[in-house]
Design an enzyme around this catalytic site. Structure first.
Site, short mmCIF file in Angstrom:
data_model
loop_
_atom_site.label_atom_id
_atom_site.label_comp_id
_atom_site.label_asym_id
_atom_site.label_seq_id
_atom_site.Cartn_x
_atom_site.Cartn_y
_atom_site.Cartn_z
N ASN A 123 0.83 -1.20 0.00
CA ASN A 123 0.00 0.00 0.00
C ASN A 123 0.87 1.25 0.00
OD1 ASN A 123 -1.80 2.08 0.54
ND2 ASN A 123 -2.18 1.45 2.66
N CYS A 124 0.75 2.06 -1.05
CA CYS A 124 1.54 3.29 -1.14
C CYS A 124 1.30 4.20 0.06
CB CYS A 124 1.18 4.03 -2.43
SG CYS A 124 1.93 5.66 -2.58
N PHE A 125 0.06 4.23 0.57
CA PHE A 125 -0.25 5.14 1.67
C PHE A 125 -0.02 4.50 3.03
CE2 PHE A 125 -2.05 7.48 -1.76
CZ PHE A 125 -1.95 8.80 -1.36
#
Length: 222
Positions: A123-125
């Site tokens: 997950n990038c975030f």
């Protein structure tokens, strides 16, 4: 994002720099160019009766859920913008307009620091790096990715505005979601207007709205 790639090619052939903003319909998960491992259930997600698209970005990084977000794209070059230095320095030079624009809306942002779980988190975030922008409470607001072709640069990123906690949890699990709280009168039009004004100031240029022509659409879709 095919438009982003096309704008990069146009800039390589002598066209001016470009700035664009867009949203997504239906929702989608964009995978980083080199991201080959992801949960199998991502291929079968449905949200409000529509299949969640799974697409691959021309840039690197990890997965981004595009729902309730605003995506930006900057296409420029070291010649036209005078941007030089390491990859992180280039990121931060381009990100100046994001920081200034959000500050004009009363929201302060700062650069993140990658945690130990960065490499293993799809997950990038889920984590923030020195190229990402976070709120004072540590919540990541903007995740960016970059592609360079010679001296030409494409940098695009996602700004989390009003993501659905339910869909976010379906994609990334219960530990990943952290809500972002904005002033009630802050809508997407105000955000884009503030960011355009900041970009003109930071990059010392006047931006002109340029619709995509029918022939250009054909080139993009091909």
């Amino acid at each position: 994002m095919a438009i982003d790639s096309w704008l990069l090619k146009q800039h390589q052939s002598g066209h001016p720099p470009a700035l664009r903003f867009y949203t997504w319909s239906p929702p989608a998960i964009s995978l980083g160019y080199h991201q080959h491992k992801y949960p199998e259930h991502w291929q079968h997600l449905v949200w409000q009766g529509e299949k969640v698209d799974l697409v691959r970005r021309p840039t690197g990084g990890r997965a981004v859920l595009h729902q309730g977000d605003l995506t930006y794209a900057v296409v420029t070059s070291d010649v036209t913008s005078g941007i030089v230095g390491s990859r992180v320095q280039v990121y931060q030079k381009i990100c100046e307009f994001l920081i200034q624009g959000w500050r004009s809306l009363g929201i302060e942002l700062q650069y993140g620091t990658a945690g130990r779980g960065y490499i293993h988190n799809p997950n990038c975030f889920g984590t923030a790096t020195g190229a990402d922008l976070i709120l004072p409470d540590g919540t990541k607001l903007i995740g960016s990715a970059q592609l360079r072709r010679g001296g030409a640069i494409l940098q695009h990123g996602s700004m989390r505005l009003h993501p659905s906690a339910e869909l976010f949890t379906q994609v990334f699990g219960t530990e990943s979601f952290s809500p972002v709280h904005f002033p009630q009168n802050l809508d997407i039009e105000k955000i884009i207007a503030a960011l355009i004004a900041a970009a003109e100031d930071c990059f010392g240029m006047e931006l002109k709205v340029q619709p995509i022509s029918e022939s250009e659409w054909e080139a993009i879709l091909s």
